[in-house]
Design an enzyme around this catalytic site. Structure first.
Site, PDB file in Angstrom:
ATOM      1  N   SER A  58      -6.179  17.385   6.532  1.00  0.00           N
ATOM      2  CA  SER A  58      -6.697  16.047   6.786  1.00  0.00           C
ATOM      3  C   SER A  58      -7.516  16.048   8.059  1.00  0.00           C
ATOM      4  CB  SER A  58      -5.541  15.042   6.906  1.00  0.00           C
ATOM      5  OG  SER A  58      -6.027  13.749   7.211  1.00  0.00           O
ATOM      6  N   GLN A 118       4.406  -2.980   8.998  1.00  0.00           N
ATOM      7  CA  GLN A 118       3.702  -4.251   8.867  1.00  0.00           C
ATOM      8  C   GLN A 118       4.352  -5.199   7.866  1.00  0.00           C
ATOM      9  OE1 GLN A 118      -0.392  -4.056   7.435  1.00  0.00           O
ATOM     10  NE2 GLN A 118      -1.060  -5.383   9.093  1.00  0.00           N
ATOM     11  N   ASN A 120      -7.713  -4.229  -6.269  1.00  0.00           N
ATOM     12  CA  ASN A 120      -8.487  -3.057  -5.851  1.00  0.00           C
ATOM     13  C   ASN A 120      -8.530  -1.960  -6.913  1.00  0.00           C
ATOM     14  OD1 ASN A 120      -9.159  -4.281  -3.450  1.00  0.00           O
ATOM     15  ND2 ASN A 120      -7.554  -3.282  -2.263  1.00  0.00           N
ATOM     16  N   TYR A 143       4.047   8.200   9.959  1.00  0.00           N
ATOM     17  CA  TYR A 143       3.866   6.775   9.675  1.00  0.00           C
ATOM     18  C   TYR A 143       5.170   6.027   9.972  1.00  0.00           C
ATOM     19  CZ  TYR A 143      -0.351   8.198   7.064  1.00  0.00           C
ATOM     20  OH  TYR A 143      -1.556   8.728   6.682  1.00  0.00           O
ATOM     21  N   LYS A 197     -13.930 -10.325   4.798  1.00  0.00           N
ATOM     22  CA  LYS A 197     -13.084 -11.396   5.355  1.00  0.00           C
ATOM     23  C   LYS A 197     -13.255 -11.579   6.858  1.00  0.00           C
ATOM     24  CE  LYS A 197      -8.931  -8.481   5.844  1.00  0.00           C
ATOM     25  NZ  LYS A 197      -7.556  -8.280   5.342  1.00  0.00           N
ATOM     26  N   SER A 211      -9.243   4.847   4.109  1.00  0.00           N
ATOM     27  CA  SER A 211     -10.044   3.733   4.634  1.00  0.00           C
ATOM     28  C   SER A 211     -11.364   3.532   3.887  1.00  0.00           C
ATOM     29  CB  SER A 211     -10.319   3.917   6.135  1.00  0.00           C
ATOM     30  OG  SER A 211     -10.760   2.716   6.727  1.00  0.00           O
TER      31      SER A 211
END
Length: 326
Positions: free
Chosen positions: A152, A27, A294, A54, A216, A206
């Site tokens: 996970s 990204q 954050n 990833y 947003k 997340s």
């Protein structure tokens, strides 16, 4: 930054960790990714989470370059194995011994390190005997290529079985990495109690519900350009939250956050950290200022009245079904 022990181990992690799923190698451009990592380090984050899948291994490479030159002993570097990588051959996926050992060695090369602090099974593999999987992990620990083992998105019974085998093999299974947020609480009924019993912590991904809990995304309006909802890879994960009913409730969290002097994103991250079984909340970023903002959720304590207000606002739209985990 504050730090918490991971499970019953002696490993301390920053209670906010930096993850590069979707962002690095995909990204954002590499220099921007490096700036985000520098912002994380400058903010006191020492824990970095990635995975071989990833950006089909590119995210590990970017993180390795971004952390190059840092004192290795001052970092906790985590990665994962399970999903297909490479050309997609029959042994390029899963938790068989061949794929685990080869993937671990490849991850170490990409991350430019001799070992990872935590090596995680990215999902449970129904096609491979769990004994084979845990033996391969145990061998990585004994050779010093991984210090600890985690999983996970495993279900409670899978975690219990894995923990029992780990004990038999003399290694430590210390963490689970599930999705967890104000809107997605599927681990609370079964996974968290099992992990508490087994001495396993959550490292949650997340916590801001793919960005929805920032506020947003507005009901009845198109997603902002460049947001997770417009990213080809990310939009599939965020879609479940982009209902007007959810977005309207999220807007009602704004006065709660403002009353505490927090942004909605900071409130969301602080909320997951109120769960004593959560050792760390993973944040991602496309801009350094997102990291700096954050991390201000570190150390924030939310009292019972605030937690009750949040539950009241979100009543009826939170997902609790444990069958949806894993």
């Amino acid at each position: 930054m504050e730090f918490r022990r991971l499970g019953r181990s002696g490993l301390s992690v920053s209670e906010i960790s930096y993850g590069n799923w979707i962002t690095h190698g995909s990204q954002v451009e590499e220099e921007q990714a490096h700036e985000c990592v520098r912002a994380a380090l400058d903010s006191g984050i020492t824990t970095f989470d990635t995975a071989d899948v990833y950006a089909n291994t590119r995210a590990e490479e970017v993180l390795g370059r971004a952390l190059d030159g840092q004192r290795r002993e001052s970092l906790e570097i985590f990665t994962k194995v399970y999903w297909p990588t490479g050309p997609g051959g029959p042994n390029d996926k899963g938790l068989g011994r061949k794929h685990i050992i080869e993937s671990a060695n490849a991850s170490l090369r990409r991350l430019r390190t001799d070992y990872v602090d935590l090596y995680q099974a990215h999902r449970f593999d129904q096609t491979v005997p769990l004994e084979e999987t845990m033996q391969a992990f145990a061998d990585l620990v004994r050779t010093g290529k991984a210090l600890y083992i985690g999983v996970s998105e495993w279900k409670a019974d899978q975690i219990a079985r894995g923990a029992a085998l780990a004990r038999e093999l003399g290694i430590q299974l210390i963490s689970n990495q599930p999705q967890y947020s104000m809107l997605w609480r599927v681990i609370e009924a079964q996974v968290v109690p099992t992990c508490e019993q087994e001495g396993i912590s959550q490292i949650v991904w997340s916590p801001i519900a793919q960005g929805v809990l920032t506020g947003k995304y507005l009901p009845g309006q198109a997603p902002p350009e460049g947001s997770r909802a417009t990213d080809e890879q990310g939009k599939n994960f965020i879609a479940r939250f982009l209902r007007d009913e959810v977005l309207e409730r999220v807007q009602q969290l704004k006065p709660i956050a403002e009353g505490l002097g927090l942004s909605q994103a900071q409130l969301a991250v602080a909320w997951v950290l109120q769960n004593p079984n959560v050792a760390s909340a993973i944040i991602g970023a496309t801009r350094p200022e997102q990291v700096r903002e954050n991390v201000k959720a570190a150390g924030v304590k939310l009292d019972a009245d605030v937690l009750a207000q949040i539950d009241k606002v979100l009543n009826g739209i939170v997902e609790y079904d444990p069958r949806l985990g894993g």
